[in-house]
Write a protein that holds these residues in place. Structure first.
Motif, short mmCIF file in Angstrom:
data_model
loop_
_atom_site.label_atom_id
_atom_site.label_comp_id
_atom_site.label_asym_id
_atom_site.label_seq_id
_atom_site.Cartn_x
_atom_site.Cartn_y
_atom_site.Cartn_z
N LEU A 56 -28.74 -10.91 -5.04
CA LEU A 56 -27.59 -10.00 -4.93
C LEU A 56 -26.58 -10.31 -6.03
CD1 LEU A 56 -25.93 -7.83 -3.39
CD2 LEU A 56 -25.00 -9.70 -2.01
N ASP A 99 -27.10 -11.42 -8.98
CA ASP A 99 -27.56 -10.86 -10.26
C ASP A 99 -27.20 -9.38 -10.35
OD1 ASP A 99 -28.71 -13.31 -10.91
OD2 ASP A 99 -30.65 -12.77 -10.02
N LEU A 100 -27.43 -8.65 -9.26
CA LEU A 100 -27.16 -7.21 -9.28
C LEU A 100 -25.66 -6.93 -9.39
CD1 LEU A 100 -29.63 -5.91 -6.54
CD2 LEU A 100 -29.97 -5.97 -9.01
N LEU A 101 -24.86 -7.75 -8.69
CA LEU A 101 -23.41 -7.53 -8.74
C LEU A 101 -22.84 -7.90 -10.11
CD1 LEU A 101 -22.35 -8.69 -5.15
CD2 LEU A 101 -22.63 -6.36 -6.01
N GLN A 157 -24.50 -7.51 -12.89
CA GLN A 157 -24.88 -6.34 -13.70
C GLN A 157 -23.90 -5.20 -13.47
OE1 GLN A 157 -28.96 -5.13 -13.06
NE2 GLN A 157 -28.75 -3.27 -14.28
N ALA A 158 -23.52 -4.99 -12.20
CA ALA A 158 -22.57 -3.91 -11.87
C ALA A 158 -21.19 -4.17 -12.46
CB ALA A 158 -22.48 -3.76 -10.35
N ASP A 190 -21.16 -2.98 -15.98
CA ASP A 190 -21.66 -1.61 -16.14
C ASP A 190 -20.50 -0.63 -16.01
OD1 ASP A 190 -22.87 0.86 -15.94
OD2 ASP A 190 -24.28 0.27 -14.36
N TRP A 245 -20.52 3.51 -13.75
CA TRP A 245 -20.15 3.94 -12.39
C TRP A 245 -18.66 3.84 -12.13
CZ3 TRP A 245 -18.16 0.56 -8.56
CH2 TRP A 245 -18.17 -0.80 -8.88
N GLU A 281 -12.80 -5.23 -7.84
CA GLU A 281 -12.26 -5.02 -6.48
C GLU A 281 -13.36 -4.50 -5.54
OE1 GLU A 281 -8.89 -2.42 -6.64
OE2 GLU A 281 -8.63 -2.46 -4.46
N MET A 282 -14.13 -3.54 -6.02
CA MET A 282 -15.19 -2.98 -5.18
C MET A 282 -16.28 -4.02 -4.90
SD MET A 282 -14.10 -0.06 -4.53
CE MET A 282 -12.42 -0.45 -4.92
N ILE A 283 -16.58 -4.81 -5.92
CA ILE A 283 -17.60 -5.85 -5.74
C ILE A 283 -17.13 -6.86 -4.69
CG2 ILE A 283 -18.69 -7.83 -6.91
CD1 ILE A 283 -18.94 -5.91 -9.39
N ALA A 342 -15.02 -6.26 -2.30
CA ALA A 342 -15.03 -5.58 -1.00
C ALA A 342 -16.44 -5.51 -0.43
CB ALA A 342 -14.43 -4.18 -1.12
N LEU A 343 -17.42 -5.24 -1.30
CA LEU A 343 -18.81 -5.17 -0.81
C LEU A 343 -19.28 -6.54 -0.33
CD1 LEU A 343 -21.33 -3.44 -0.36
CD2 LEU A 343 -22.07 -4.05 -2.67
N SER A 377 -17.77 -7.12 3.02
CA SER A 377 -18.37 -6.26 4.03
C SER A 377 -19.75 -6.77 4.43
CB SER A 377 -18.47 -4.84 3.46
OG SER A 377 -19.12 -4.00 4.36
N LEU A 378 -20.53 -7.21 3.46
CA LEU A 378 -21.89 -7.68 3.76
C LEU A 378 -21.87 -8.96 4.59
CD1 LEU A 378 -23.66 -7.00 0.35
CD2 LEU A 378 -23.96 -5.76 2.49
#
Lengths: 43, 390
Positions: free
Chosen positions: A9, A11-13, A15-16, A19, A22, A31-33, A35-36, A39-40
């Motif tokens: 996870l 690694d993907l975050l 990358q995000a 990026d 989006w 901030e969104m990362i 928050a995710l 949440s998880l």
């Protein structure tokens, strides 16, 4: 394990976070990362 | 009065009430989650993709109900983000509004997995996390777009919650009751809630109690290390409150309650209570069988949000030592008459208000459309707000 499955996870975050496609604003992406992640942890 | 002054006064009232001083106004509040959509005549499902519409529907009930404080007060689970992660343990209920948790849908560990958990809890948790969020089982190039979908969904969810929080704080002057960065969650609840599930954890306590003890020891190690690194004097303010809550605790015998919750809670948290921090203890189930333990903790250091207990019985047992957060049941809000509701509220104020140690709130969160008749809720909070000033 096949390389295409060798990721986490984090690694993907990461990358995000790099990026802009989006969300152009780096601070909002962070901030969104955050928050995710929060949440998880609750699921 | 400015909204800043209102917030400051409400915070002082919380401090006074929980310190056994009669406040200028007894704090009146509630735990609210998704019921406000029902009051607005809106299904959450129909507005959840639009933060502004979500916000506007959610705050409508504040036109008729006044709170001093909230516990929660916003949406608590980003369902669409979870689904993008391939996690379907939460979904929107059949009423289109309530967010429901489906434990039977969760892929829990088996009893045979305990050795792996005990050997390396971090690696085991990572494995379970991947097992439960099935997007992470996809090839990376398929998983990445799902992560972006989850991030966009969490953005919508967060924007709505930020608007609701900002409105409560900066327009209505409502304060959260908790928020101190000190909380205690007993490690056996990690088994109960997340890893093993409710029924199997309780069965394991009978069939393999020593294995459970070993698992709890490794699961709690990180939290114990965190507490050891903190100086209680850095967290001595009486507001906002720290927090803990009951999940498995209400199903345990008094002996197991001490072993798996109270002894460690007292060991880790009492230094903070002695420094001045107060704890909000969210009940799920009953406190009465073990309430006597709390006399070992400093007077005024705990606030019990009562759930299924008879508050008058709890008050007799501990009301001179800790604060009771009670005043109306969701059963009455749902099925009672206005008169029955307001009579109950008056009886609570008459009994609990003198001398402090009382804050008013319903015994359960307002979740589903049928959780409260609007006319009952309006009458209850009008009555509570009037009595809270006397």
């Amino acid at each position: 394990m096949n390389d295409e499955y060798d990721y986490s996870l984090d690694d993907l975050l990461e990358q995000a976070q790099n990026d802009t496609s989006w969300e152009p604003d780096a601070a909002k992406r962070a901030e969104m990362i955050g928050a995710l992640r929060g949440s998880l942890m609750m699921l | 009065m400015s909204v800043e002054s209102l917030r400051a006064e409400r915070i002082q009232n919380i401090i006074d009430a929980t310190s056994f001083k009669e406040p200028k106004k007894i704090p009146v509040g509630a735990e609210v989650i998704s019921w406000p959509f029902s009051y607005a005549g809106v299904r959450y499902e129909d507005v959840m993709d639009d933060p502004q519409k979500t916000f506007e529907a959610y705050i409508k009930y504040f036109d008729v109900v006044d709170f001093d404080f909230v516990w929660g007060g916003t949406l608590n689970t980003a369902v669409k983000a979870a689904h993008a992660m391939g996690n379907y343990s939460y979904r929107i209920g059949d009423d289109g509004t309530v967010i429901i948790h489906l434990q039977p849908e969760i892929d829990y560990m088996s009893a045979d997995d305990y050795p792996d958990l005990i050997a390396d809890p971090v690696a085991f948790n990572n494995k379970m996390f991947k097992q439960r969020n099935t997007t992470l089982q996809l090839p990376r190039e398929q998983a990445y777009p799902k992560i972006i979908e989850a991030l966009k969904a969490i953005g919508v969810f967060k924007t709505a919650n930020d608007l609701i929080s900002d409105y409560m704080s900066n327009v209505k002057g409502i304060v959260p009751i908790t928020g101190a960065p000190i909380g205690y969650f007993s490690p056996i609840n990690t088994l109960f809630d997340s890893l093993r599930g409710m029924s199997d954890t309780l069965i394991d306590l009978k069939r393999r109690p020593d294995t459970v003890r070993e698992a709890v020891k490794v699961l709690g190690a990180a939290n114990r290390a965190r507490f050891a690194s903190l100086n209680p004097l850095d967290f001595s303010e009486p507001y906002p409150l720290g927090s803990t809550g009951y999940h498995i605790e209400c199903f345990l015998s008094p002996e197991l309650f001490d072993e798996f919750f109270f002894n460690e809670f007292m060991e880790l948290c009492m230094p903070f209570m002695e420094a001045g921090l107060k704890f909000f203890i969210k009940g799920e189930g009953r406190f009465i069988n073990t309430i006597d333990r709390y006399r070992k903790l400093p007077k005024g250091s705990c606030v019990f949000m009562l759930d299924q207990d008879d508050p008058f019985e709890i008050y007799k047992a501990i009301g001179d030592w800790h604060t009771v957060a009670t005043g109306i049941t969701v059963d009455l809000l749902q099925m009672g008459t206005v008169q029955q509701c307001t009579d109950y509220v008056k009886r609570c104020f008459d009994t609990f208000a003198p001398g402090g140690g009382f804050i008013f709130m319903p015994n359960k969160p307002l979740l589903c459309a049928e959780d409260a008749k609007p006319e009952n809720l309006i009458a209850v909070f009008q009555t509570a707000n009037q009595l809270s000033l006397q």
